[in-house]
Design an enzyme around this catalytic site. Structure first.
Site: not given
Ligand SMILES: *[C@@H]1O[C@H](CO)[C@@H](O)[C@H](O)[C@H]1NC(C)=O
Ligand SMILES: *[C@@H]1O[C@H](CO)[C@@H](O)[C@H](O)[C@H]1NC(C)=O
Ligand SMILES: *[C@@H]1O[C@H](CO)[C@@H](O)[C@H](O)[C@H]1NC(C)=O
Ligand SMILES: *[C@@H]1O[C@H](CO)[C@@H](O)[C@H](O)[C@H]1NC(C)=O
Ligand SMILES: *[C@@H]1O[C@H](CO)[C@@H](O)[C@H](O)[C@H]1NC(C)=O
Ligand SMILES: *[C@@H]1O[C@H](CO)[C@@H](O)[C@H](O)[C@H]1NC(C)=O
Ligand SMILES: *[C@@H]1O[C@H](CO)[C@@H](O)[C@H](O)[C@H]1NC(C)=O
Ligand SMILES: *[C@@H]1O[C@H](CO)[C@@H](O)[C@H](O)[C@H]1NC(C)=O
Ligand SMILES: *[C@@H]1O[C@H](CO)[C@@H](O)[C@H](O)[C@H]1NC(C)=O
Ligand SMILES: *[C@@H]1O[C@H](CO)[C@@H](O)[C@H](O)[C@H]1NC(C)=O
Ligand SMILES: *[C@@H]1O[C@H](CO)[C@@H](O)[C@H](O)[C@H]1NC(C)=O
Length: 744
Positions: A425, A429, A447, A543
């Site tokens: 998907l 990094g 993930k 983030d």
């Protein structure tokens, strides 16, 4: 006794395996194929087709090399453009080259200025791209924030020499740092952030950034401990880089139809290239080896010759592409081992003994297999424990009703079709996100991070527990994790409609109204505020950026990616991490102090607001753009100062009666982007402000019905009687909403 025997047996297994591996390696050097009349070598380097030197020797001009002597010793070298080719690896479809793409930044004490040399590499329009598995972005320096830009990425890292121990061979922030190369790029350029310079490090005035083969780099403290450019000099100004190639821009199915289809050898297969855009390359089928690009280039591998152990104690016979195993007459195959058939004659003691030996060997083999499996299970258990799985289990048992699952590796492999490329998907990094389908057709996003540091490892289970309790409709739900692998994997709810980044910058031709944008902004702000104020332990996201804001049907926002998120530290002194984040969104204060606070999230959110207003990228990759227009926040601040906001606004929202709303959002963004974190509003304030603006928008005065107006303003009659302009109305309404909000 048995144990000893078993380990001996294992040892001999390994030795055999090793020997046969060496054998295979030695044999792997099949002569490379060329077109007739074309040179096979240039200097010491083999030049297999599709590469070639000279007219009609290469498959197409992209693979055309020249062969010249560039050195005084007269040794010729193959060149692709200006780059020296040092190795062509046909089966892996890789080519190794030397580039001069080292960017440097050196302080000149006499002139009191920094000298910059910015280098890049541009492979656009060539069949090559930069291998993301073999290369790394390397930054060397003492006070350096350097990054590479590509057509779609800015990735970098920061290295420092202050209060850290420099170590040879270690590149993780002290004098040296490294970052992963994004997938599928053909272009990069190295830059330095001008706020970080070595003017205070007179003994080591130079910094470098380069992209190079990771196996060829090892940090040497002399790179930063010396006043001369040691790194540059030791490498002679060149660094090796590994490139992948593709034949052309067709995927396999299409390429097979074209007249120029390159996989011409019998027993060759077409392989889709791993780039983002389609492309293909060729390989020999299993059991064959050689050059798939020339007729009959793929040759059968004689497994029986190369692997003495191919059939164990049986008889090996080579077949095209494979081999078969059989047993001597009188014995038969049992579990890949030839066992003598029991004789009908009275059993001779010798035969009995040999059968006994065979049975013993079989028993040993089984014992070894069981041992191996135990070992694997132990490894999984160890990882599980290391990642705090036991704590997690205990907690889950004590707190009933936590909707959080611990997945096994197999489950996730099944769900993602063995982490197939087709399921990817997103990628960055940090690692890769796969789409998965669990049993019962539940769609999830899995993930898989690339690395995890030691400190994080111990805390992992605990963090999972806290994150699993995060429950907000605008936050992507963490469904579970898998702890029995080296780097834990996370399983999230699947959000179907792409990211905010794609919505803003994508090429979908859809108009996105200000109301939609405001809705997304408010929902995301609300979610982040919830994290910050989370009752048990405040959570920092770390983030925030538009690619991390996912969109559901109806553009409902869902904040995602807590990979970078860190539970707010209780002991500040302990909390020094390397700057981690995305250029363009990074809080400048965080970059200076290395201390992530809730106000860092506020800053990043401010940048997201700017993206919503301007539809511009947070960072401009174009090297020709002047410094103050590189980052969106700088460009915005400049425009606000000059009173030229409307020049940078997205045309889609510019027209219409929404000027006031837009100005309010811009003002809010400006406060979020304050240099000093203390001057920024809290996320809660931001969310409330956006909520009030959203309410204002949802009640355009022209469509108003009297009851609603009464609720907001209290005095409908005076409104009705006096004629006021829309702007006046607007300001009154805004004030009213604000009062209502703050009164609560
Ligand atoms: C390959 O390069 C050489 C010069 O380096 C040139 O003469 C030749 O025409 C090129 N061939 C192709 C197919 O582009
Ligand atoms: C090429 O090699 C010869 C010696 O064989 C040498 O004299 C010459 O200088 C070399 N050419 C270049 C450009 O270095
Ligand atoms: C080609 O096949 C070999 C052996 O099967 C494999 O190791 C290699 O990765 C393959 N190359 C590509 C580009 O898929
Ligand atoms: C180095 O950076 C500082 C800010 O961090 C700046 O004040 C200074 O002028 C810079 N020096 C040079 C030579 O660019
Ligand atoms: C890279 O090269 C291509 C042509 O080969 C050119 O169109 C493109 O502008 C170059 N990119 C940059 C950033 O220089
Ligand atoms: C660095 O170390 C010095 C002395 O060792 C100390 O005084 C200083 O506070 C440290 N700086 C930081 C940022 O930790
Ligand atoms: C580091 O570099 C110095 C000189 O540049 C060299 O003498 C030394 O052997 C190098 N050390 C390592 C570990 O490579
Ligand atoms: C580096 O330092 C040495 C002495 O340590 C000095 O002789 C030399 O001139 C310096 N080089 C530069 C470029 O500053
Ligand atoms: C390939 O060509 C055949 C006939 O020429 C056609 O039927 C088929 O659809 C083509 N396949 C692709 C993938 O283009
Ligand atoms: C190659 O990629 C195309 C899409 O780019 C896909 O349709 C096709 O199934 C892939 N083929 C193989 C063999 O993976
Ligand atoms: C070779 O043969 C074995 C047994 O028939 C089969 O399992 C295997 O897949 C074959 N390998 C190849 C490369 O065809």
């Amino acid at each position: 006794m048995v144990k000893l025997g078993c380990s001996r047996f294992l040892l001999s297994c390994h030795v055999l395996l090793c020997l046969s591996a060496i054998w295979v390696l030695a044999m792997a050097d099949v002569p490379a194929g060329q077109r007739p009349g074309c040179p096979a070598k240039c200097g010491d380097v083999d030049i297999p087709f599709p590469f070639g030197i000279g007219d009609k020797c290469a498959l197409h001009s992209g693979f055309n090399l020249s062969c010249t002597n560039t050195s005084v010793d007269g040794v010729k070298k193959p060149l692709k453009g200006n780059f020296e080719v040092t190795k062509i690896i046909l089966p892996e479809a890789k080519v190794r080259m030397n580039t001069r793409a080292i960017s440097s930044q050196c302080y000149d004490p006499a002139a009191r200025s920094m000298n910059y040399i910015n280098f890049g590499l541009n492979l656009t329009d060539s069949p090559f791209w930069i291998s993301e598995v073999d290369n790394k972005i390397i930054v060397i320096g003492c006070n350096t924030l350097a990054y590479m830009t590509s057509s779609t990425y800015v990735i970098g890292c920061r290295s420092t020499c202050k209060n850290v121990t420099l170590e040879n061979g270690k590149c993780s922030g002290a004098g040296c740092c490294q970052a992963d190369v994004p997938k599928g790029i053909q272009y990069y350029h190295g830059y330095f952030n001008e706020n970080y310079n070595t003017s205070t490090w007179p003994d080591n005035p130079c910094s470098y950034v380069t992209l190079m083969e990771k196996a060829a780099f090892s940090f040497n403290t002399s790179y930063v401990r010396s006043n001369s450019s040691v790194f540059d000099e030791t490498s002679n100004g060149v660094v090796p880089i590994v490139l992948d190639w593709k034949i052309d821009a067709h995927a396999c199915e299409e390429a097979k139809n074209t007249s120029s289809y390159a996989c011409v050898s019998s027993n060759s297969v077409c392989v889709n290239a791993t780039t983002i855009e389609p492309g293909y390359l060729c390989n020999c089928s299993d059991g064959y080896r050689g050059n798939p690009y020339i007729t009959d280039g793929c040759q059968d591998i004689n497994e029986c010759l190369e692997n003495a152990n191919a059939c164990g104690n049986g008889i090996c016979e080579n077949t095209p592409g494979n081999h078969t195993c059989s047993c001597n007459p009188g014995s038969s195959m049992v579990n890949d081992v030839c066992v003598e058939k029991p004789s009908r004659f009275p059993v001779m003691p010798v035969v009995g003994a040999s059968v006994g030996v065979v049975v013993f060997v079989v028993a040993l083999a089984c014992a070894c297999m069981i041992q191996e499996r135990r070992k694997l299970q132990k490894m999984k258990r160890d990882y599980f424990r290391q990642h705090g799985g036991l704590i997690l289990f205990d907690e889950m048992r004590s707190k009933q009703g936590i909707a959080f699952k611990i997945f096994t590796e197999e489950e996730l492999q099944q769900a993602t079709n063995r982490f197939s490329e087709q399921q990817v998907l997103g990628q960055g990094g940090y690692g890769t996100v796969y789409k998965g389908i669990l049993k019962g057709d539940v769609e999830v996003a899995v993930k898989r991070c690339k690395t995890i540091d030691e400190q994080q490892k111990k805390e992992f289970g605990k963090e999972m527990l806290i994150l699993s309790q995060v429950n907000h409709r605008n936050i992507v739900k963490l469904l579970g994790c898998c702890l029995e692998v080296e780097v834990p994997m996370l399983v999230y709810e699947f959000v179907p409609n792409g990211t905010l980044f794609q919505l803003i910058h994508g090429n979908h031709g859809m108009r996105i109204s200000l109301a939609t944008r405001l809705g997304i902004a408010h929902e995301s702000a609300d979610a982040i505020a919830y994290l910050h104020s989370s009752a048990s332990t405040p959570i920092l996201h770390g983030d925030i950026k538009s690619p991390n804001i996912l969109l559901d049907m109806d553009h409902q926002a869902k904040v995602s990616d807590f990979g970078a998120s860190i539970l707010a530290p209780t002991d500040k002194s302990q909390f020094i991490t390397l700057v981690h984040g995305t250029c363009g969104y990074l809080d400048p204060e965080y970059m200076q102090t290395n201390l992530l606070t809730d106000k860092s999230d506020v800053y990043s959110f401010g940048v997201v607001l700017l993206e919503l207003l301007t539809a511009k990228l947070p960072f401009n990759f174009n090297p020709d753009v002047p410094a103050h227009e590189k980052s969106l926040s700088m460009m915005f601040m400049y425009a606000m100062k000059e009173n030229k906001l409307d020049q940078i606004l997205d045309v889609e929202i510019k027209d219409g009666d929404n000027t006031e709303i837009i100005e309010e959002i811009a003002e809010l963004a400006m406060r979020c982007l304050e240099m000093c974190g203390d001057n920024r509003p809290s996320m809660k304030e931001v969310a409330e402000k956006l909520d009030s603006l959203r309410k204002v928008m949802q009640h355009p005065w022209v469509q108003r019905n009297p009851e609603e107006m009464e609720c907001l303003l209290g005095e409908p009659s005076s409104m009705a009687s006096s004629a006021i302009t829309s702007a006046e109305y607007f300001s009154i309404e805004k004030k009213a909403v604000n009062d209502l909000q703050s009164g609560r």
